[in-house]
Design a protein around this motif. Structure first.
Motif, PDB file in Angstrom:
ATOM      1  N   SER A 164     -11.960 -17.722 -36.564  1.00 42.99           N
ATOM      2  CA  SER A 164     -11.872 -16.263 -36.429  1.00 42.99           C
ATOM      3  C   SER A 164     -12.147 -15.775 -35.023  1.00 42.99           C
ATOM      4  N   GLY A 165     -12.511 -16.680 -34.141  1.00 42.99           N
ATOM      5  CA  GLY A 165     -12.712 -16.303 -32.752  1.00 42.99           C
ATOM      6  C   GLY A 165     -14.116 -15.817 -32.436  1.00 42.99           C
ATOM      7  N   THR A 166     -14.494 -15.987 -31.184  1.00 44.95           N
ATOM      8  CA  THR A 166     -15.754 -15.447 -30.648  1.00 44.95           C
ATOM      9  C   THR A 166     -15.415 -14.558 -29.473  1.00 44.95           C
ATOM     10  N   THR A 184     -15.080 -22.630 -38.975  1.00 46.55           N
ATOM     11  CA  THR A 184     -16.082 -21.594 -38.774  1.00 46.55           C
ATOM     12  C   THR A 184     -16.501 -21.569 -37.319  1.00 46.55           C
ATOM     13  N   GLN A 185     -16.424 -20.393 -36.719  1.00 48.15           N
ATOM     14  CA  GLN A 185     -16.880 -20.212 -35.357  1.00 48.15           C
ATOM     15  C   GLN A 185     -18.103 -19.312 -35.352  1.00 48.15           C
ATOM     16  N   SER A 186     -19.032 -19.641 -34.473  1.00 48.55           N
ATOM     17  CA  SER A 186     -20.204 -18.776 -34.324  1.00 48.55           C
ATOM     18  C   SER A 186     -20.658 -18.787 -32.868  1.00 48.55           C
ATOM     19  N   HIS A 224     -17.013 -25.441 -36.246  1.00 50.53           N
ATOM     20  CA  HIS A 224     -17.228 -26.413 -37.316  1.00 50.53           C
ATOM     21  C   HIS A 224     -16.047 -26.373 -38.267  1.00 50.53           C
ATOM     22  N   GLN A 225     -15.504 -27.541 -38.606  1.00 54.50           N
ATOM     23  CA  GLN A 225     -14.406 -27.606 -39.561  1.00 54.50           C
ATOM     24  C   GLN A 225     -14.798 -28.509 -40.736  1.00 54.50           C
ATOM     25  N   THR A 226     -14.264 -28.165 -41.889  1.00 56.45           N
ATOM     26  CA  THR A 226     -14.663 -28.859 -43.121  1.00 56.45           C
ATOM     27  C   THR A 226     -13.627 -29.874 -43.594  1.00 56.45           C
TER      28      THR A 226
END
Lengths: 116, 114
Positions: B107-109, B5-7, B24-26
């Motif tokens: 998914s990129g920022t 997850t990218q934010s 963040h990776q799970t």
């Protein structure tokens, strides 16, 4: 340092036809991995196919296949029966098999459009 | 199956400001990477990390700082943003030590520096 070259910035294919995307690379190593990634307009990077250099057999994933020519350092992607959903940017990438810290090196990408 | 997850997904900032992009990776993958994507350049490696508290420079590290205090997080900080840092930033991880693994990308920022 390894380099990956995608010389064609854009290509177009008619729906249901076959298209081949070219990629060449430069390396002095004998063992490495090659990848094709797809990036649709959503921006997500999607692994399409992977080839291990020590395997002579070309990798195939459904409608996607590669033509791996190790001596020529060429790694082209063939898309058969092209579909509208194949329209995307495609990146070729190289990764050395030497050292756990080896990283992916990407080409500049090619934009594929599919004509209905 | 959250993955990486990218934010934020989009960010506009002013020249000279500090900005941090989150990743963040799970999966608890050891290796994580930051790439930037620019037209005509493909993806270029900024920094990577082999494990918590182990980071190293990539091809284009100038102007960026990373940290990795926890395995699952790998933030990228632009200490003083410049217009040349306008780009799309991707975080990625690699599953395991096996060299044949590809990378899984966030998914990129899209960052715009005005």
């Amino acid at each position: 340092a390894q380099t990956v070259t995608q010389s064609q910035p854009e290509m177009s294919v008619q729906e249901a036809e076959t298209v081949t995307l070219s990629c060449t690379y430069d390396t002095s190593e004998s063992d490495y991995y090659l990848f094709w990634y797809k990036q649709p307009p959503s921006r997500q990077m999607i692994l399409v196919i992977r080839q291990e250099a020590y395997k002579q057999q070309n990798a195939t994933e459904n409608r996607f296949s590669v033509n791996f020519q190790k001596a020529a350092k060429s790694f082209s992607l063939k898309i058969s029966d092209s579909q509208l959903g194949d329209a995307a940017m495609y990146f070729c990438a190289y990764r050395s098999a030497t050292g756990a810290n080896s990283k992916l090196t990407f080409g500049k990408g090619i934009t594929l459009s599919v004509r209905p | 199956d959250a993955g990486i997850t990218q934010s934020p997904r989009y960010k506009i900032t002013e020249t000279g400001r500090q900005v941090t992009l989150m990743c963040h990776q799970t999966w608890s993958h050891s290796y994580m990477f930051w790439y930037r994507q620019d037209l005509g350049h493909g993806l270029r490696l900024i920094y990577y990390s082999a494990a918590a508290d182990i980071t190293d420079k990539g091809e284009v590290p100038d102007g960026y700082v990373v940290s990795r205090s926890k395995t699952e997080n790998f933030p990228l900080t632009l200490e003083s943003a410049t217009r040349s840092q306008t780009s799309v930033y991707f975080c990625a991880s690699r599953r395991g030590e096996g060299l044949g693994y590809g990378y899984t990308f966030g998914s990129g920022t899209r960052l715009t520096v005005v």
